[in-house]
Design a protein around this motif. Structure first.
Motif, PDB file in Angstrom:
ATOM      1  N   SER A   1      16.666  17.444   7.446  1.00  0.00           N
ATOM      2  CA  SER A   1      17.921  16.701   7.227  1.00  0.00           C
ATOM      3  C   SER A   1      18.793  16.821   8.474  1.00  0.00           C
ATOM      4  N   LYS A   2      18.878  18.034   9.045  1.00  0.00           N
ATOM      5  CA  LYS A   2      19.685  18.226  10.247  1.00  0.00           C
ATOM      6  C   LYS A   2      19.096  17.486  11.440  1.00  0.00           C
ATOM      7  N   SER A   3      17.772  17.468  11.548  1.00  0.00           N
ATOM      8  CA  SER A   3      17.147  16.853  12.729  1.00  0.00           C
ATOM      9  C   SER A   3      17.331  15.346  12.782  1.00  0.00           C
ATOM     10  N   ILE A   4      17.501  14.698  11.603  1.00  0.00           N
ATOM     11  CA  ILE A   4      17.682  13.228  11.614  1.00  0.00           C
ATOM     12  C   ILE A   4      19.131  12.845  11.322  1.00  0.00           C
ATOM     13  N   GLY A   5      19.997  13.845  11.213  1.00  0.00           N
ATOM     14  CA  GLY A   5      21.428  13.558  11.071  1.00  0.00           C
ATOM     15  C   GLY A   5      21.875  13.204   9.660  1.00  0.00           C
ATOM     16  N   LYS A   6      21.179  13.625   8.651  1.00  0.00           N
ATOM     17  CA  LYS A   6      21.573  13.367   7.261  1.00  0.00           C
ATOM     18  C   LYS A   6      22.184  14.619   6.663  1.00  0.00           C
ATOM     19  N   LYS A   7      22.955  14.391   5.575  1.00  0.00           N
ATOM     20  CA  LYS A   7      23.383  15.527   4.781  1.00  0.00           C
ATOM     21  C   LYS A   7      22.150  16.110   4.099  1.00  0.00           C
ATOM     22  N   THR A   8      22.207  17.392   3.807  1.00  0.00           N
ATOM     23  CA  THR A   8      21.031  18.055   3.266  1.00  0.00           C
ATOM     24  C   THR A   8      20.581  17.382   1.982  1.00  0.00           C
ATOM     25  N   VAL A   9      19.336  16.953   1.970  1.00  0.00           N
ATOM     26  CA  VAL A   9      18.727  16.305   0.800  1.00  0.00           C
ATOM     27  C   VAL A   9      18.245  17.397  -0.147  1.00  0.00           C
ATOM     28  N   LYS A  10      18.420  17.164  -1.448  1.00  0.00           N
ATOM     29  CA  LYS A  10      18.004  18.152  -2.443  1.00  0.00           C
ATOM     30  C   LYS A  10      16.836  17.615  -3.267  1.00  0.00           C
ATOM     31  N   LEU A  11      16.251  18.504  -4.083  1.00  0.00           N
ATOM     32  CA  LEU A  11      15.136  18.146  -4.952  1.00  0.00           C
ATOM     33  C   LEU A  11      15.589  18.123  -6.412  1.00  0.00           C
ATOM     34  N   SER A  12      15.033  17.169  -7.157  1.00  0.00           N
ATOM     35  CA  SER A  12      15.261  17.157  -8.604  1.00  0.00           C
ATOM     36  C   SER A  12      14.283  18.142  -9.250  1.00  0.00           C
ATOM     37  N   ALA A  13      14.542  18.483 -10.507  1.00  0.00           N
ATOM     38  CA  ALA A  13      13.667  19.410 -11.225  1.00  0.00           C
ATOM     39  C   ALA A  13      12.282  18.822 -11.380  1.00  0.00           C
ATOM     40  N   ASN A  14      12.215  17.522 -11.589  1.00  0.00           N
ATOM     41  CA  ASN A  14      10.908  16.867 -11.756  1.00  0.00           C
ATOM     42  C   ASN A  14      10.108  16.928 -10.448  1.00  0.00           C
ATOM     43  N   ALA A  15      10.807  16.662  -9.339  1.00  0.00           N
ATOM     44  CA  ALA A  15      10.125  16.714  -8.050  1.00  0.00           C
ATOM     45  C   ALA A  15       9.615  18.127  -7.760  1.00  0.00           C
TER      46      ALA A  15
ATOM     47  N   ILE B   1      12.749  11.410   5.476  1.00  0.00           N
ATOM     48  CA  ILE B   1      12.922  10.172   6.252  1.00  0.00           C
ATOM     49  C   ILE B   1      13.035   8.966   5.326  1.00  0.00           C
ATOM     50  N   LEU B   2      12.227   8.964   4.246  1.00  0.00           N
ATOM     51  CA  LEU B   2      12.210   7.808   3.325  1.00  0.00           C
ATOM     52  C   LEU B   2      13.344   7.848   2.301  1.00  0.00           C
ATOM     53  N   ALA B   3      13.971   9.013   2.148  1.00  0.00           N
ATOM     54  CA  ALA B   3      14.995   9.156   1.094  1.00  0.00           C
ATOM     55  C   ALA B   3      16.193   8.263   1.385  1.00  0.00           C
ATOM     56  N   THR B   4      16.702   7.567   0.316  1.00  0.00           N
ATOM     57  CA  THR B   4      17.867   6.678   0.462  1.00  0.00           C
ATOM     58  C   THR B   4      19.105   7.285  -0.174  1.00  0.00           C
TER      59      THR B   4
ATOM     60  N   PRO C   1      20.964  11.246  -1.872  1.00  0.00           N
ATOM     61  CA  PRO C   1      21.087  12.671  -1.572  1.00  0.00           C
ATOM     62  C   PRO C   1      20.037  13.535  -2.262  1.00  0.00           C
ATOM     63  N   MET C   2      19.182  12.897  -3.090  1.00  0.00           N
ATOM     64  CA  MET C   2      18.212  13.694  -3.843  1.00  0.00           C
ATOM     65  C   MET C   2      16.870  12.996  -3.876  1.00  0.00           C
ATOM     66  N   ILE C   3      15.815  13.830  -3.801  1.00  0.00           N
ATOM     67  CA  ILE C   3      14.449  13.332  -3.951  1.00  0.00           C
ATOM     68  C   ILE C   3      14.041  13.622  -5.388  1.00  0.00           C
ATOM     69  N   THR C   4      13.709  12.551  -6.093  1.00  0.00           N
ATOM     70  CA  THR C   4      13.404  12.701  -7.527  1.00  0.00           C
ATOM     71  C   THR C   4      11.912  12.716  -7.806  1.00  0.00           C
ATOM     72  N   GLU C   5      11.139  12.208  -6.847  1.00  0.00           N
ATOM     73  CA  GLU C   5       9.697  12.128  -7.113  1.00  0.00           C
ATOM     74  C   GLU C   5       8.950  12.112  -5.768  1.00  0.00           C
TER      75      GLU C   5
END
Length: 851
Positions: free
Chosen positions: A728-742, A767-770, A772-776
């Motif tokens: 997240s830091k290397s591409i300049g995004k706020k820290t992306v989090k994971l969902s419980a399902n992911a 990179i693909l996340a749109t 703040p959270m990755i759900t799957e």
């Protein structure tokens, strides 16, 4: 008739015309065949033909005629003594005297051609006999008394005529000598060089003896030997090899012949065959005999009162005035030419030394030094450095540094470096270092062996001595040079060696600077390469990793070899860094080599380095990873991929703690800690013959087995969080989090690529996340273990393998059978089917909760 004959005799100019005139007049009185006049030589006590009537001679067709007209006959034999004793003409019947003892050969020759009588009378000037008249007839009756009286009466006139002819010939000879010497003197005025002198001398001596040869020798600078200066073989056949040897040889002045000539003020005549029989073992006598020279005249060449050489001339008779006149002018010309040559030589030496001084200041490398020194030695002394030795670091051993490549290959010297090394305590080495001047040594067997087989060069160049000179910088001995040559000037060589010493010191310093610079550049490049890779802390605190940490703490402080085992992507390099950073070597850079990332042909050079020219493309020396890792740690990644031939050399380094560069002969001591890593089952590789057992036991001192990610599910969450923050830091995004399902998806996946696969999956997902959270996650449907897992049994029954696999999946899923992230979902079968298989295979909760 006598009056007419007397008048005609006074008009005679050509000596043979006299005998023709005499014969024609007398034949009107008496029959005879031919007449000759012979002259007496008081010096040799002989007589020989002087006036010949070739036209009327009865013996001119006899095979021995040519020899007869050139022969000399002794005065002491009985026949001619009876003529001298008679008061007038004497008639001899040839049949009575031809076979008498000591009878002259010309009587037999005339008798064989039909001559029967000879009338002899003595020619005199005053009371001194000067010669004889010979009148021959083929009639049996001989000569009448009346004819003898006539001959008696005309003998005084013939004596006067012959005497006049002799005097005229002497006058003519002197005039010819003067004319000859005048022409020679005129030619000598144009002489400026040795080549000019050769032309003029050859022209003059060919006039004296058209078929003969000559050699002019000069006294050498040593004052005790002579060498060929000019020569001409004439029309003689000769052995070319013998001629070349004689011309190149130096002859002692006191050889028994040459010293006699130099001590004499007149020319000396030598019989070649006689001198050989007397035991003179001189190669030039052998050459002259081979060329057919019977007699040689030797005359000294003097410039003032000083001998500068001598002339050997092939000739039967000595004309002393002409030879002395010629040699006098030759000596003057030789003196002038040698003086001019000496001036030109000194000027050339000064120019060469000036050029050398300019060139030597720009010398930066060994090849530059070789080129500059070779040029000046070749120009001054027609030689090269046979060998240059430099003192090694121990200040006792002298090792070859430069040598003559006409005879020696660099590889030969490198392979036998110890044989060619010298010790400063050897007697002849002490002599060189103790002398302030270059010294001259005789080449003996010991010296030949030690000085790069100087015997080979001696045979090629015919040199039995060697010059040796120390190389010094101030009071410090650097080494020494050995040179072959016969005309080496000590003072010049001393000056050259002083400048060579300075140049050698500069070259060695420059080589040291380049070597240190290269090592620094190599280490710097490697450090930059390492710093370019983001350093990643080891993440994970589960039970499996705690065991790894404990092993690291045990082995880090000691220098034992560590072998890291585990599947691909389990973080073996991070563990190696952790071991290094926890050790006493942490202040130095850990060096890494990936044994699987380069061709087998290059891995040896990568590990051990190479010398310049060791193989095609090796244009400079390269420092290997082992040398870079000295006093530090060397990490051998993928060591199981190393070729067998390299394994042998690696084993030697581990055993002996020393190595040699590829193409090098110098042994390098090492203090390197080895950490090796592999994803292969090395025991199986040893059994298959792909890995050496002795190397395996050397590496397997302290093995650390890294657990695969599927066996450390408790660390997946912390690893995922670390990678999410990092990318997240290397591409300049706020820290992306994971969902419980992911997170459940990650924990349920088998991870055949282990931590590396997790890292790449997280990076791709960030990179693909749109939002703040990755759900799957879109995970591959990997339902069984990777086929390259070397730890998985392959020889069990299918039913047992299936049972073990289901138990492992249930353990990873925490005992969950159905639903998302359950064992049935991972295995790709319905939950009821999984329950049926578990009953069939006897799988209970105790099996998958026992872990």
């Amino acid at each position: 008739m006598l009056l007419d004959l007397g008048n005609d005799i006074t008009k005679v100019r050509d000596k043979n015309d006299l005998i023709v005139l005499f014969s024609d007049r007398i034949k009107s009185l008496m029959h005879f065949t031919h007449t000759i006049v012979t002259l007496i030589d008081r010096k040799d006590e002989t007589y020989k033909p002087f006036l010949l009537d070739h036209r009327a001679s009865a013996i001119k067709d006899h095979p021995e005629y040519d020899d007869m007209v050139k022969a000399c006959f002794p005065l002491d034999e009985p026949f001619i003594q009876s003529v001298l004793a008679a008061g007038g003409p004497v008639d001899f019947f040839l049949a009575d005297i031809v076979d008498a003892p000591q009878s002259p050969a010309f009587l037999r020759v005339n008798f064989e051609k039909g001559i029967r009588h000879v009338l002899m009378t003595t020619l005199r000037t005053g009371n001194q006999p000067i010669g004889f008249i010979h009148i021959y007839t083929d009639q049996e009756g001989g000569f009448s008394q009346e004819f003898k009286d006539i001959v008696q009466r005309i003998t005084p006139q013939l004596s006067s005529a012959v005497s006049n002819i002799i005097k005229n010939e002497e006058i003519l000879q002197k005039e010819n000598e003067k004319s000859f010497l005048l022409d020679f003197s005129n030619d000598m005025t144009a002489v400026r060089s040795r080549e000019d002198l050769a032309v003029v001398v050859k022209k003059a001596l060919r006039k004296l003896n058209p078929e003969g040869g000559y050699v002019i020798r000069k006294i050498n600078e040593d004052g005790v030997t002579m060498s060929a200066y000019l020569y001409d073989t004439g029309a003689s056949a000769f052995d070319p090899a013998l001629l070349e040897r004689v011309l190149s040889e130096k002859y002692p002045i006191n050889d028994g012949l040459q010293n006699r000539i130099l001590d004499s003020y007149i020319p000396l005549l030598f019989n070649v065959g006689r001198e050989l029989l007397r035991g003179y073992n001189l190669s030039y006598l052998d050459l002259w005999e081979n060329m057919g020279f019977k007699t040689m005249v030797g005359i000294a060449l003097r410039n003032g009162n000083a001998n500068i050489g001598l002339l050997w001339l092939s000739i039967d008779e000595i004309n002393i005035p002409i030879l002395q006149g010629i040699c006098s002018q030759i000596a003057i010309a030789m003196g002038n030419i040698m003086a001019n040559e000496d001036i030109l030589r000194r000027q050339a030496e000064q120019q060469l030394m000036l050029t050398f001084s300019n060139d030597i200041t720009g010398v930066k490398s060994k090849s530059d030094l070789d080129h500059v020194v070779s040029n000046v030695l070749q120009g001054l002394f027609q030689t090269r450095i046979a060998v240059m030795y430099l003192l090694a670091e121990d200040q006792v051993t002298l090792r070859p540094y430069l040598f003559d490549r006409q005879f020696f290959q660099e590889t030969e010297v490198a392979e036998h470096e110890e044989f060619y090394a010298l010790n400063i305590n050897e007697q002849h080495i002490k002599l060189v270092f103790e002398s302030n001047q270059p010294i001259l040594m005789d080449i003996d067997e010991n010296l030949e062996a030690k000085c790069l087989k100087l015997s080979i060069q001696r045979e090629q160049r015919g040199i039995n001595t060697v010059y040796a000179s120390a190389l010094r910088l101030g009071e410090q001995n650097l080494g020494m040079v050995w040179m072959l040559g016969q005309q080496i000037s000590g003072p010049l060589l001393q000056g050259i060696c002083a400048q060579i010493s300075t140049a050698v010191s500069n070259v060695l310093a420059h080589e040291q600077i380049l070597r240190l610079k290269k090592e620094l550049e190599d280490e710097n490049d490697y450090l930059k390469q390492q710093l370019n890779n983001d350093f990643e802390e080891i993440v994970g605190g589960g039970e499996a990793m705690q065991q790894v940490y404990r092993l690291i703490s045990l082995v880090a402080e000691i220098n034992s070899t560590v072998l890291l085992l585990g599947e691909t992507g389990t973080g073996k390099e991070l563990i190696a860094k952790a071991v290094h950073n926890a050790s006493s070597r942490k202040e130095k850079l850990m060096i890494k080599v990936n044994c699987a990332a380069m061709p087998a042909s290059l891995i040896e050079s990568e590990l051990f380095g190479h010398e310049r020219g060791a193989f095609t493309g090796a244009v400079e020396r390269r420092i290997g990873k082992f040398e870079l890792a000295n006093n530090s740690t060397l990490f051998l990644d993928e060591v199981g991929e190393m070729p067998l031939e390299t394994q042998v050399k690696l084993l030697r380094v581990l055993q002996e703690k020393e190595m040699e560069r590829v193409g090098g002969k110098t042994t390098i001591k090492l203090n390197v800690r080895i950490i090796a890593a592999t994803n292969r089952d090395l025991e199986a590789e040893v059994k298959a013959g792909r890995f050496r057992s002795d190397l395996y036991y050397r590496l397997n001192v302290f093995p650390i087995k890294l657990p695969p990610l599927r066996d450390r599910r408790e660390d997946i969450e912390s690893l995922a969080g670390f990678f999410l923050s990092k990318f997240s830091k290397s591409i300049g995004k706020k820290t992306v989090k994971l969902s419980a399902n992911a997170l459940r998806q990650l924990q349920a996946y088998l991870w055949p690529g282990n931590v590396r696969e997790l890292e790449h999956l997280i990076e791709r997902s960030v990179i693909l996340a749109t939002g703040p959270m990755i759900t799957e996650f879109f995970l591959p449907h990997a339902t069984r273990a990777t086929t390259d897992d070397p730890m998985r049994p392959s020889d069990l029954p299918l039913e047992e393998v299936e049972r073990m696999h289901i138990i492992q999946v249930l353990r990873r899923c925490g005992g969950k059978i159905s639903g998302i992230g359950g064992a049935a979902d991972i295995l790709g079968i319905p939950g009821n089917t999984l329950h049926s298989k578990m009953r069939k295979l006897g799988i209970s909760k105790a099996d998958y909760y026992a872990h």
